[in-house]
Design a protein around this motif. Structure first.
Motif, PDB file in Angstrom:
ATOM      1  N   GLY A 318      53.948  31.335  89.351  1.00 18.31           N
ATOM      2  CA  GLY A 318      52.734  31.942  89.889  1.00 18.31           C
ATOM      3  C   GLY A 318      52.534  33.367  89.414  1.00 18.31           C
ATOM      4  O   GLY A 318      53.499  34.113  89.197  1.00 18.31           O
ATOM      5  N   ASP A 319      51.295  33.743  89.254  1.00 16.08           N
ATOM      6  CA  ASP A 319      50.980  35.088  88.774  1.00 16.08           C
ATOM      7  C   ASP A 319      51.517  36.167  89.709  1.00 16.08           C
ATOM      8  O   ASP A 319      52.022  37.197  89.257  1.00 16.08           O
ATOM      9  N   ALA A 320      51.372  35.953  91.027  1.00  9.97           N
ATOM     10  CA  ALA A 320      51.775  36.987  91.981  1.00  9.97           C
ATOM     11  C   ALA A 320      53.267  37.293  91.855  1.00  9.97           C
ATOM     12  O   ALA A 320      53.679  38.466  91.839  1.00  9.97           O
ATOM     13  N   HIS A 321      54.086  36.249  91.765  1.00 10.30           N
ATOM     14  CA  HIS A 321      55.540  36.454  91.653  1.00 10.30           C
ATOM     15  C   HIS A 321      55.888  37.176  90.360  1.00 10.30           C
ATOM     16  O   HIS A 321      56.670  38.133  90.357  1.00 10.30           O
ATOM     17  N   VAL A 322      55.313  36.717  89.254  1.00 12.57           N
ATOM     18  CA  VAL A 322      55.631  37.319  87.959  1.00 12.57           C
ATOM     19  C   VAL A 322      55.136  38.757  87.899  1.00 12.57           C
ATOM     20  O   VAL A 322      55.825  39.649  87.398  1.00 12.57           O
ATOM     21  N   ASP A 323      53.946  38.997  88.427  1.00 12.00           N
ATOM     22  CA  ASP A 323      53.412  40.368  88.433  1.00 12.00           C
ATOM     23  C   ASP A 323      54.336  41.311  89.209  1.00 12.00           C
ATOM     24  O   ASP A 323      54.567  42.454  88.793  1.00 12.00           O
ATOM     25  N   ARG A 324      54.847  40.842  90.349  1.00 14.20           N
ATOM     26  CA  ARG A 324      55.768  41.673  91.139  1.00 14.20           C
ATOM     27  C   ARG A 324      57.043  41.966  90.350  1.00 14.20           C
ATOM     28  O   ARG A 324      57.524  43.102  90.315  1.00 14.20           O
ATOM     29  N   ALA A 325      57.587  40.919  89.708  1.00 13.29           N
ATOM     30  CA  ALA A 325      58.832  41.108  88.965  1.00 13.29           C
ATOM     31  C   ALA A 325      58.650  42.088  87.819  1.00 13.29           C
ATOM     32  O   ALA A 325      59.493  42.968  87.591  1.00 13.29           O
ATOM     33  N   LEU A 326      57.552  41.980  87.097  1.00 10.67           N
ATOM     34  CA  LEU A 326      57.316  42.872  85.970  1.00 10.67           C
ATOM     35  C   LEU A 326      56.993  44.288  86.434  1.00 10.67           C
ATOM     36  O   LEU A 326      57.387  45.267  85.796  1.00 10.67           O
ATOM     37  N   ALA A 327      56.270  44.400  87.570  1.00  7.94           N
ATOM     38  CA  ALA A 327      55.921  45.726  88.077  1.00  7.94           C
ATOM     39  C   ALA A 327      57.155  46.481  88.567  1.00  7.94           C
ATOM     40  O   ALA A 327      57.209  47.716  88.491  1.00  7.94           O
ATOM     41  N   GLN A 328      58.139  45.747  89.072  1.00  8.53           N
ATOM     42  CA  GLN A 328      59.355  46.380  89.578  1.00  8.53           C
ATOM     43  C   GLN A 328      60.347  46.735  88.476  1.00  8.53           C
ATOM     44  O   GLN A 328      61.306  47.464  88.705  1.00  8.53           O
ATOM     45  N   ALA A 329      60.099  46.213  87.269  1.00  2.43           N
ATOM     46  CA  ALA A 329      61.011  46.493  86.164  1.00  2.43           C
ATOM     47  C   ALA A 329      60.890  47.955  85.737  1.00  2.43           C
ATOM     48  O   ALA A 329      59.799  48.516  85.695  1.00  2.43           O
ATOM     49  N   ASP A 330      62.021  48.566  85.450  1.00  3.39           N
ATOM     50  CA  ASP A 330      62.028  49.945  84.978  1.00  3.39           C
ATOM     51  C   ASP A 330      62.877  50.017  83.720  1.00  3.39           C
ATOM     52  O   ASP A 330      63.205  48.987  83.102  1.00  3.39           O
ATOM     53  N   GLU A 331      63.243  51.224  83.332  1.00  3.21           N
ATOM     54  CA  GLU A 331      64.017  51.384  82.109  1.00  3.21           C
ATOM     55  C   GLU A 331      65.353  50.653  82.185  1.00  3.21           C
ATOM     56  O   GLU A 331      65.870  50.162  81.183  1.00  3.21           O
ATOM     57  N   PHE A 332      65.865  50.546  83.412  1.00  4.21           N
ATOM     58  CA  PHE A 332      67.157  49.896  83.585  1.00  4.21           C
ATOM     59  C   PHE A 332      67.033  48.372  83.518  1.00  4.21           C
ATOM     60  O   PHE A 332      67.840  47.694  82.866  1.00  4.21           O
ATOM     61  N   SER A 333      66.005  47.802  84.195  1.00  2.90           N
ATOM     62  CA  SER A 333      65.915  46.346  84.327  1.00  2.90           C
ATOM     63  C   SER A 333      64.893  45.701  83.395  1.00  2.90           C
ATOM     64  O   SER A 333      64.792  44.474  83.344  1.00  2.90           O
ATOM     65  N   GLY A 334      64.117  46.502  82.682  1.00  7.49           N
ATOM     66  CA  GLY A 334      63.055  45.947  81.843  1.00  7.49           C
ATOM     67  C   GLY A 334      63.571  45.004  80.771  1.00  7.49           C
ATOM     68  O   GLY A 334      62.971  43.955  80.508  1.00  7.49           O
TER      69      GLY A 334
END
Length: 428
Positions: A318-334
């Motif tokens: 789902g878009d909502a789940h993926v959007d949350r995961a990508l939005a929470q990604a930073d330099e460490f987890s990207g």
């Protein structure tokens, strides 16, 4: 035949053909009030979606395939060129025809339509509801989506007709049509629609309202907007006289084709060089979209699987789940998010050897075995979206109990039970 549609004709046999396309959950009878007037000038062709109105239940999961089935039906009848008016999903079919087979289309009307209908998540969620509860919850809520409150209260017979129309639709075909709408997105292609287009919308439509209509008009070069007051989503039923008048005016003045030939269904109509009869909406610049940065091809020469991975990941989770995961990604987890998208989703989930239902079964079992309950929750949602029923998920967890242990399965049942309740309970 599987590759054709159920249809009917009204009007003179030697008149040019005008096609009326239905909305999801409706039948060709949604156009009953328009036919008497339209049939004075045109050979009116109406069709039913698969599994709707008693049509053969051969599901189709894309708007492109629906358009191809319509063309196959017309080819068998010798109809080469035609005008087209479609409501909602029927409008999506018309837009697809304008993009893929513009030489067949003389003029177009898009009613209660949008270049993208809501979000993919919304329609796949509706499929989960139908798969788990049947069509009754969707049928009972249809009048709220289709009609204004005043109309529904004043016209109980029409309201009940709407409920029964949805209730008698084949569930598998309804779910497939939801999948077709989930995947439909022509926002980047509107400028390629070259036929004269009327965009018609009810002023009170809460499903695909005036905002979506203005997006269509802003993107389609030769288009006009008509907003019908006092109407919601199923505007041809709620305001039949106004819609009929607009269709007659549009197709009488905007029909573009050469001299009429009865063997091909073509006719000549001189298009007057006059000011348009419909108001020209204020043109607003389409919202620019930033395309994802191109991914380098692998050293082997194969295309990088990231693009396929992000597509599959969105379709499954789902878009909502993926959007949350990508939005929470930073330099460490990207980098990890990119790794998961490229290899788990682009390399494994996109392989053709197993279908998505089977991959969901394998994934649920593996997550139970590893005790990964957070992942189990969103993969239970994914399994429902991939077509597993609650009963089938229960069987997977029972099987896992034998081979992964009762304590692990006990925890898994608690997580899955909560997710299934949330996902399959119709929203009031």
């Amino acid at each position: 035949m599987i590759n054709t549609l159920q249809y009917r004709f009204d009007g003179p046999e030697d008149a040019p053909v005008l096609i009326l396309g239905p909305s999801l959950g409706t039948t060709w009878h949604m156009w009953d009030r328009q036919v008497p007037e339209l049939a004075k000038q045109w050979r009116v062709f109406r069709f039913d979606l698969p599994g709707h109105g008693g049509a053969p239940a051969h599901p189709t999961g894309s708007v492109t395939e629906l358009a191809e089935r319509l063309l196959a039906t017309l080819d068998g009848l010798g109809v080469q060129r035609f005008g087209y008016a479609g409501c909602a999903l029927g409008g999506a079919v018309g837009a697809e025809l304008a993009l893929r087979r513009p030489e067949r289309l003389a003029s177009l009307t898009l009613i209660a339509a949008s270049p993208r209908f809501g979000t993919a998540d919304e329609f796949r969620q509706r499929g989960v509801i139908v798969r788990s509860n049947g069509l009754d919850p969707i049928a009972r809520s249809s009048p709220e989506r289709w009609f204004t409150t005043g109309f529904a209260a004043a016209q109980p017979a029409i309201t009940e007709w709407a409920v029964q129309m949805v209730r008698t639709t084949d569930p598998g075909c309804y779910i497939a049509a939801c999948e077709a709408l989930a995947a439909f997105d022509i926002r980047a292609d509107l400028g390629r629609i070259g036929v004269p287009t009327l965009v018609l919308v009810g002023s009170d439509d809460q499903v695909t309202g005036p905002a979506e209509a203005r997006t269509l008009v802003a993107g389609i070069p030769d288009s006009r907007l008509a907003v019908v007051p006092g109407a919601s989503h199923l505007v041809p039923v709620e305001q039949p006289a106004a819609v009929t008048d607009l269709l007659v005016r549009h197709f009488s003045t905007a029909w573009q084709q050469p001299a009429y030939d009865s063997s091909t269904g073509q006719m000549s109509v001189v298009v007057p060089q006059a000011s348009p009869v419909l108001s020209v909406p204020q043109q607003t610049a389409p919202v620019a979209e930033i395309a994802p940065a191109p991914q380098p091809e692998a050293l082997t020469g194969r295309a990088d699987p990231y693009d396929a991975g992000i597509k599959v990941r969105r379709e499954v989770l789902g878009d909502a789940h993926v959007d949350r995961a990508l939005a929470q990604a930073d330099e460490f987890s990207g980098d990890f998010q990119e790794f998961v998208t490229r290899y788990a989703w682009g390399e494994i989930w996109d392989r053709p050897g197993l279908d998505r239902r089977s991959r969901s079964c394998v994934t649920l079992t593996a997550l139970v075995a590893g005790g990964h309950l957070d992942e189990l929750a969103f993969h239970t949602r994914a399994a429902l979206r991939n077509g597993l029923t609650p009963v089938e998920i229960k069987e997977v967890l029972l099987q896992a109990a034998v081979y992964c242990g009762v304590p692990a399965a006990n925890s898994a049942f608690k997580v899955a039970q909560q997710v299934i309740r949330e996902e399959t309970t119709p929203q009031e």
